[in-house]
Design an enzyme around this catalytic site. Structure first.
Site, PDB file in Angstrom:
ATOM      1  N   ARG A  76      16.804  35.249  12.726  1.00  0.00           N
ATOM      2  CA  ARG A  76      16.051  36.073  11.784  1.00  0.00           C
ATOM      3  C   ARG A  76      14.747  36.537  12.431  1.00  0.00           C
ATOM      4  NH1 ARG A  76      16.008  39.301   7.226  1.00  0.00           N
ATOM      5  NH2 ARG A  76      14.171  38.886   5.926  1.00  0.00           N
ATOM      6  N   GLN A 110       4.894  28.709  14.186  1.00  0.00           N
ATOM      7  CA  GLN A 110       4.784  27.250  14.118  1.00  0.00           C
ATOM      8  C   GLN A 110       5.038  26.714  12.712  1.00  0.00           C
ATOM      9  OE1 GLN A 110       0.957  26.157  15.752  1.00  0.00           O
ATOM     10  NE2 GLN A 110       1.826  25.895  17.815  1.00  0.00           N
ATOM     11  N   GLU A 119      27.706   1.824  -2.787  1.00  0.00           N
ATOM     12  CA  GLU A 119      27.289   3.164  -3.190  1.00  0.00           C
ATOM     13  C   GLU A 119      25.963   3.559  -2.544  1.00  0.00           C
ATOM     14  OE1 GLU A 119      28.712   4.427  -7.160  1.00  0.00           O
ATOM     15  OE2 GLU A 119      26.594   4.863  -7.535  1.00  0.00           O
TER      16      GLU A 119
END
Length: 371
Positions: free
Chosen positions: A260, A271, A234
């Site tokens: 965008r 940045q 797991e």
């Protein structure tokens, strides 16, 4: 990554990509059958019982493809928990008759599996169990309650942990396979959760529930070792799916930052955005390398305790950080439900808790370092 493992990633990516966006609510049997049909429900189970027969590294690649290409981590978690916490303990520790009866049904998707260890007073301390199993001739009689059973409300078979010799602590815990409908077994309704919503979870009650000795996994008192064996699977292969989720979100962030525009230029020109995405890339690749190393050492038969703990810690904390970064980069859209990122945040948050908290992994790391 070896060529075989890379091929497995691509094969499963093709099988999973394009699966319809799931409807609201809990997962359906139809979805489960689809996942089983791709081979996901039995990845690491021997081919003798209908599984894929894959080792740790190959199984992790398939799980990563699952998380990368499927839009719902609730279903991803449900299928992989079924495999690693239920099917694998049976595959590795069940007697031949039990394996032959149960494993083909789990691999084919006919049955859904669940693991029942957590109790109200035994979460991180998973061996402090109040549930008792008392030997009575050729049977065990189990009494107690489990508080958080993922897949429980829809499961057909459970791996249940109970104390057979309480005075021996973790050396007195045993594991049992109990089928739904067994007298004395009561399965609770799903309760609400903040994340991984489509994987139903509920309580399990045992009131004088009788099971044959043949339903016990391994020897009496080996339950804690069996549970830790399941956790190796797991903490590596299930968490590989979160690498896939992180890569999916990273790709979305790169695309969004390019397209965008704010203040007359792309987001990527800032940045603060581009550096955040760069750190996301570094963190993801570092976590992936740790997980791949852990899987490689497990496949070589090594204990790899330190490697598994570091991988689980890195992957789970990266998953949370990546979803929060993505939400930040998407701004207002990141908190809208229709964008899907808020859901990814909720699905990632539990992963620093289940399968051993981050603090437990750090304790394991410190212990392995001799501290």
């Amino acid at each position: 990554m070896h060529l075989e493992e890379r091929d497995i990633y691509h094969r499963f990516s093709k099988r999973i990509d394009g699966h319809p966006v799931p409807a609201p609510g809990y997962l359906t049997r139809e979805e489960w059958q689809w996942a089983a049909g791709t081979g996901l429900a039995g990845l690491s189970v021997s081919q003798t019982y209908g599984g894929g027969g894959h080792g740790f590294a190959a199984t992790a690649q398939a799980a990563e493809a699952f998380g990368r290409h499927h839009p719902d981590m609730g279903l991803v978690f449900a299928v992989l928990a079924h495999l690693f916490a239920c099917a694998m303990p049976i595959a590795e520790h069940g007697d031949p008759a039990l394996r032959e009866r149960v494993l083909p049904r789990l691999c084919s998707g006919e049955w859904i599996g669940a693991n029942a260890i957590t109790e109200e007073g035994a979460g991180s301390d998973a061996t402090a169990l109040a549930t008792r199993a008392v030997r009575d001739g050729d049977e065990y009689v189990l009494t107690g309650a489990k508080s958080f059973v993922s897949n429980g409300p829809i499961a057909d078979v459970f791996v249940v942990y109970a104390s057979t010799r309480p005075e021996f602590g973790h050396l007195g815990v045993s594991a049992f396979v109990i089928e739904r409908g067994t007298p004395g077994l009561t399965v609770g309704e799903p309760f609400g959760k903040a994340g991984l919503v489509r994987c139903p979870a509920g309580e399990l009650r045992l009131d004088g529930c009788r099971v044959p000795v043949g339903a016990r996994l391994g020897a009496d008192g080996q339950g804690a070792a069996i549970f830790q064996s399941a956790m190796r699977w797991e903490r590596t292969c299930l968490f590989a799916a979160y690498l896939g989720q992180s890569e999916r979100l990273l790709d979305r962030c790169v695309e969004h930052a390019r397209e965008r525009r704010q203040f007359g230029r792309p987001l990527a020109a800032n940045q603060a955005v581009s550096h955040r995405i760069g750190r996301m890339r570094v963190r993801l690749d570092a976590a992936r390398l740790l997980l791949e190393r852990a899987c490689a050492r497990l496949d070589q038969g090594e204990r790899a305790v330190l490697d598994v703990a570091m991988a689980k810690l890195a992957v789970s904390e990266n998953a949370v950080a990546t979803t929060l970064d993505a939400q930040h980069i998407f701004g207002g859209a990141g908190v809208r439900e229709d964008a899907g990122i808020a859901k990814d945040v909720r699905d990632a948050l539990p992963c620093t808790t289940f399968s051993g908290t981050s603090e437990m992994q750090l304790e394991q790391i410190a212990e392995e370092m001799g501290l």
